[in-house]
Design a protein around this motif. Structure first.
Motif, PDB file in Angstrom:
ATOM      1  N   GLY A 114     -10.668  24.384  -4.665  1.00 13.97           N
ATOM      2  CA  GLY A 114     -11.547  23.723  -5.612  1.00 13.97           C
ATOM      3  C   GLY A 114     -11.201  22.258  -5.782  1.00 13.97           C
ATOM      4  N   THR A 115     -11.735  21.677  -6.853  1.00 11.97           N
ATOM      5  CA  THR A 115     -11.494  20.260  -7.118  1.00 11.97           C
ATOM      6  C   THR A 115     -10.140  20.051  -7.790  1.00 11.97           C
ATOM      7  N   TYR A 116      -9.672  18.824  -7.733  1.00 13.20           N
ATOM      8  CA  TYR A 116      -8.337  18.541  -8.269  1.00 13.20           C
ATOM      9  C   TYR A 116      -8.244  17.070  -8.641  1.00 13.20           C
ATOM     10  N   CYS A 117      -7.234  16.764  -9.394  1.00  8.89           N
ATOM     11  CA  CYS A 117      -6.918  15.398  -9.757  1.00  8.89           C
ATOM     12  C   CYS A 117      -5.654  14.975  -9.016  1.00  8.89           C
ATOM     13  N   MET A 118      -5.652  13.724  -8.602  1.00  8.42           N
ATOM     14  CA  MET A 118      -4.440  13.130  -8.068  1.00  8.42           C
ATOM     15  C   MET A 118      -4.212  11.802  -8.767  1.00  8.42           C
ATOM     16  N   ALA A 119      -2.960  11.460  -8.953  1.00 12.43           N
ATOM     17  CA  ALA A 119      -2.646  10.277  -9.728  1.00 12.43           C
ATOM     18  C   ALA A 119      -1.366   9.624  -9.233  1.00 12.43           C
ATOM     19  N   TRP A 120      -1.240   8.357  -9.548  1.00 10.93           N
ATOM     20  CA  TRP A 120       0.004   7.616  -9.362  1.00 10.93           C
ATOM     21  C   TRP A 120       0.587   7.319 -10.742  1.00 10.93           C
ATOM     22  N   PHE A 121       1.852   7.665 -10.887  1.00 16.02           N
ATOM     23  CA  PHE A 121       2.610   7.311 -12.075  1.00 16.02           C
ATOM     24  C   PHE A 121       3.736   6.366 -11.647  1.00 16.02           C
ATOM     25  N   THR A 128      -4.937  12.525   1.975  1.00 18.59           N
ATOM     26  CA  THR A 128      -4.052  11.389   1.739  1.00 18.59           C
ATOM     27  C   THR A 128      -4.546  10.597   0.542  1.00 18.59           C
ATOM     28  N   LEU A 129      -3.638  10.358  -0.400  1.00 21.24           N
ATOM     29  CA  LEU A 129      -3.926   9.524  -1.558  1.00 21.24           C
ATOM     30  C   LEU A 129      -3.283   8.170  -1.311  1.00 21.24           C
ATOM     31  N   GLU A 130      -4.031   7.106  -1.540  1.00 24.59           N
ATOM     32  CA  GLU A 130      -3.468   5.774  -1.345  1.00 24.59           C
ATOM     33  C   GLU A 130      -3.590   4.958  -2.626  1.00 24.59           C
ATOM     34  N   LEU A 131      -2.679   4.013  -2.764  1.00 23.99           N
ATOM     35  CA  LEU A 131      -2.725   3.041  -3.849  1.00 23.99           C
ATOM     36  C   LEU A 131      -2.532   1.668  -3.229  1.00 23.99           C
ATOM     37  N   ARG A 164       0.857  -1.177   0.000  1.00 21.65           N
ATOM     38  CA  ARG A 164       0.000   0.000   0.000  1.00 21.65           C
ATOM     39  C   ARG A 164       0.892   1.225   0.000  1.00 21.65           C
ATOM     40  N   LEU A 165       0.718   2.058  -1.001  1.00 17.98           N
ATOM     41  CA  LEU A 165       1.441   3.319  -1.081  1.00 17.98           C
ATOM     42  C   LEU A 165       0.552   4.442  -0.562  1.00 17.98           C
ATOM     43  N   ALA A 166       1.176   5.412   0.080  1.00 15.09           N
ATOM     44  CA  ALA A 166       0.442   6.582   0.558  1.00 15.09           C
ATOM     45  C   ALA A 166       1.123   7.848   0.084  1.00 15.09           C
ATOM     46  N   CYS A 167       0.335   8.884  -0.129  1.00 17.83           N
ATOM     47  CA  CYS A 167       0.847  10.180  -0.560  1.00 17.83           C
ATOM     48  C   CYS A 167       0.158  11.236   0.288  1.00 17.83           C
ATOM     49  N   ALA A 168       0.935  11.889   1.119  1.00 14.33           N
ATOM     50  CA  ALA A 168       0.390  12.910   2.007  1.00 14.33           C
ATOM     51  C   ALA A 168       0.503  14.282   1.357  1.00 14.33           C
ATOM     52  N   ARG A 169      -0.601  15.011   1.402  1.00 13.00           N
ATOM     53  CA  ARG A 169      -0.645  16.345   0.808  1.00 13.00           C
ATOM     54  C   ARG A 169      -0.567  17.362   1.931  1.00 13.00           C
ATOM     55  N   SER A 170       0.399  18.269   1.844  1.00 10.57           N
ATOM     56  CA  SER A 170       0.633  19.172   2.972  1.00 10.57           C
ATOM     57  C   SER A 170      -0.138  20.478   2.865  1.00 10.57           C
ATOM     58  N   ARG A 171      -0.562  20.832   1.689  1.00 10.17           N
ATOM     59  CA  ARG A 171      -1.313  22.069   1.528  1.00 10.17           C
ATOM     60  C   ARG A 171      -2.585  21.789   0.761  1.00 10.17           C
ATOM     61  N   ARG A 215      -6.313  -5.149  -9.965  1.00  7.19           N
ATOM     62  CA  ARG A 215      -5.278  -5.448  -8.967  1.00  7.19           C
ATOM     63  C   ARG A 215      -4.956  -4.257  -8.086  1.00  7.19           C
ATOM     64  N   PHE A 216      -5.070  -3.053  -8.636  1.00  8.43           N
ATOM     65  CA  PHE A 216      -4.745  -1.830  -7.901  1.00  8.43           C
ATOM     66  C   PHE A 216      -6.019  -1.041  -7.607  1.00  8.43           C
ATOM     67  N   THR A 217      -6.029  -0.351  -6.464  1.00  6.67           N
ATOM     68  CA  THR A 217      -7.145   0.507  -6.100  1.00  6.67           C
ATOM     69  C   THR A 217      -6.609   1.841  -5.598  1.00  6.67           C
ATOM     70  N   ILE A 218      -7.089   2.930  -6.200  1.00 10.98           N
ATOM     71  CA  ILE A 218      -6.696   4.269  -5.785  1.00 10.98           C
ATOM     72  C   ILE A 218      -7.838   4.881  -4.977  1.00 10.98           C
ATOM     73  N   ALA A 219      -7.490   5.626  -3.928  1.00  6.69           N
ATOM     74  CA  ALA A 219      -8.526   6.232  -3.094  1.00  6.69           C
ATOM     75  C   ALA A 219      -7.971   7.435  -2.357  1.00  6.69           C
ATOM     76  N   LEU A 220      -8.875   8.343  -2.002  1.00 10.72           N
ATOM     77  CA  LEU A 220      -8.548   9.522  -1.194  1.00 10.72           C
ATOM     78  C   LEU A 220      -9.098   9.326   0.214  1.00 10.72           C
ATOM     79  N   TYR A 221      -8.305   9.670   1.250  1.00 10.27           N
ATOM     80  CA  TYR A 221      -8.709   9.517   2.641  1.00 10.27           C
ATOM     81  C   TYR A 221      -8.369  10.775   3.431  1.00 10.27           C
TER      82      TYR A 221
END
Length: 125
Positions: free
Chosen positions: A30-37, A78-81, A19-26, A67-73
């Motif tokens: 409005g709305t936005y896109c987040m992605a894993w590359f 926090t973005l997770e994969l 499980r990968l996590a991506c913490a957003r500090s700021r 196999r992979f699931t992306i989600a915002l928490y």
């Protein structure tokens, strides 16, 4: 500008999970896109999965569908994969990326404005 910090990479055997996590500090306005590359040595960076904060609509590369699931928490901070049934070909550096967007999310890396430093995922056979 939002800052992104990835965590959770590591080494696993084929068939394992990470499980990968991506913490957003700021906060984005409005709305936005987040992605894993991801990018393996000698290859182009490719989009793995993306999600739009407006309705949590997701999209996946064919190679990871099912196999992979992306989600915002955490109030979308926090973005997770979640990666299941990992294969050796999933081995790469994984990057979190973000861009403000009122509607659809782009697939091209060149349209994302904020990037994390990357986290390595290694899958052995």
């Amino acid at each position: 500008q939002a800052q992104l910090v990835e965590s959770g990479g590591g080494s696993v055997q084929a068939g394992g999970s990470l499980r990968l996590a991506c913490a957003r500090s700021r906060v984005f306005r409005g709305t936005y896109c987040m992605a894993w590359f991801r990018q393996a040595p000698g290859t182009k960076r490719e989009m793995v999965a993306r999600i739009w904060s407006g309705d949590n609509m997701t999209s996946y590369a064919d190679s990871v569908k099912g196999r992979f699931t992306i989600a915002l928490y955490n109030n979308n901070n926090t973005l997770e994969l979640q990666m299941e049934n990992l294969k050796p070909e999933d081995t790469a550096m994984y990057y979190c990326a973000a861009v403000p967007s009122p509607t659809i999310c782009p697939d091209s890396q060149y349209q994302y404005t904020t990037w994390g430093q990357g986290t390595q995922v290694t899958v052995s056979s």
